[in-house]
Design an enzyme around this catalytic site. Structure first.
Site, PDB file in Angstrom:
ATOM      1  N   GLU A  66      -3.044   9.009   1.680  1.00 57.95           N
ATOM      2  CA  GLU A  66      -3.605   9.470   2.985  1.00 57.95           C
ATOM      3  C   GLU A  66      -4.949   9.631   3.352  1.00 57.95           C
ATOM      4  OE1 GLU A  66      -2.089  12.611   6.376  1.00 57.95           O
ATOM      5  OE2 GLU A  66      -0.904  12.558   4.469  1.00 57.95           O
ATOM      6  N   GLY A  86      -3.217  11.336  10.558  1.00 57.11           N
ATOM      7  CA  GLY A  86      -2.102  10.911  10.084  1.00 57.11           C
ATOM      8  C   GLY A  86      -0.621  11.536  10.661  1.00 57.11           C
ATOM      9  N   HIS A  93       6.883   5.932  -5.602  1.00 64.12           N
ATOM     10  CA  HIS A  93       6.137   6.121  -6.929  1.00 64.12           C
ATOM     11  C   HIS A  93       6.807   5.122  -7.836  1.00 64.12           C
ATOM     12  CE1 HIS A  93       4.639   9.578  -4.852  1.00 64.12           C
ATOM     13  NE2 HIS A  93       5.653  10.003  -4.496  1.00 64.12           N
ATOM     14  N   ARG A  95       5.670   3.730 -11.035  1.00 67.90           N
ATOM     15  CA  ARG A  95       5.361   3.926 -12.487  1.00 67.90           C
ATOM     16  C   ARG A  95       4.804   5.364 -12.791  1.00 67.90           C
ATOM     17  NH1 ARG A  95       6.553  -0.666 -15.496  1.00 67.90           N
ATOM     18  NH2 ARG A  95       6.366  -2.734 -14.365  1.00 67.90           N
ATOM     19  N   SER A  96       4.901   5.996 -13.743  1.00 72.15           N
ATOM     20  CA  SER A  96       4.353   6.981 -14.198  1.00 72.15           C
ATOM     21  C   SER A  96       3.069   6.892 -15.000  1.00 72.15           C
ATOM     22  CB  SER A  96       5.192   8.018 -15.236  1.00 72.15           C
ATOM     23  OG  SER A  96       5.344   7.280 -16.506  1.00 72.15           O
ATOM     24  N   GLY A 112      -3.767  -1.219  16.101  1.00 72.09           N
ATOM     25  CA  GLY A 112      -3.629  -1.269  17.715  1.00 72.09           C
ATOM     26  C   GLY A 112      -4.552   0.111  18.316  1.00 72.09           C
TER      27      GLY A 112
END
Length: 142
Positions: A66, A86, A93, A95-96, A112
């Protein structure tokens, strides 16, 4: 941020807001491509961004995503007249990650007049995709 160089914009972003969440988790802007309209930042993966199992917290990935999405929008609008906020985020998510550094890169899917939609990819040091996020910003008149 019209008229500013890449270095000036990165410096501004890295020094914008002292006591913010982005600063707390050590997000650092590293690259800006004005022609291709992309922005990148890194975040260290360390205990303060872990969840209790000792891996990168999904919320920390969302903060990186974000932060990138909002900053990209704010770079490419007339900041004298508008600001971007936002309004929607969708984060996968994949992969760790326990330690090291992740790098996020954002690009526009749609830019836009009143709405921007961005795609953010967060990768590890080997280029493995850790997280994929889409984000919507509304462009609001001041």
């Amino acid at each position: 941020m019209k008229g500013r160089t890449k270095e000036e914009i990165l410096n501004f972003l890295n020094n914008w807001g002292k006591d913010t969440l982005a600063k707390t988790i050590e997000i650092r802007f590293t690259d800006l491509d004005m022609e291709n309209e992309t922005l990148s930042a890194t975040m260290p993966v360390q205990p303060k961004v872990h969840q209790p199992l000792g891996i990168l917290h999904g919320g920390a990935s969302c903060v990186l995503a974000e932060t990138l999405g909002s900053c990209l929008s704010n770079i490419f609008i007339d900041g004298e007249k508008f600001y971007a906020v936002g309004t929607n985020i969708n984060s996968n998510h994949l992969r760790s990650k326990k330690d090291g550094t992740v790098t996020g890169t954002v690009k526009f899917i749609r830019k836009g007049r009143t709405m921007h939609v961005s795609e953010i990819e967060i990768r590890d040091e080997k280029g493995v995709l850790i997280n994929h996020t889409t984000m919507t910003n509304n462009i609001i008149a001041k």
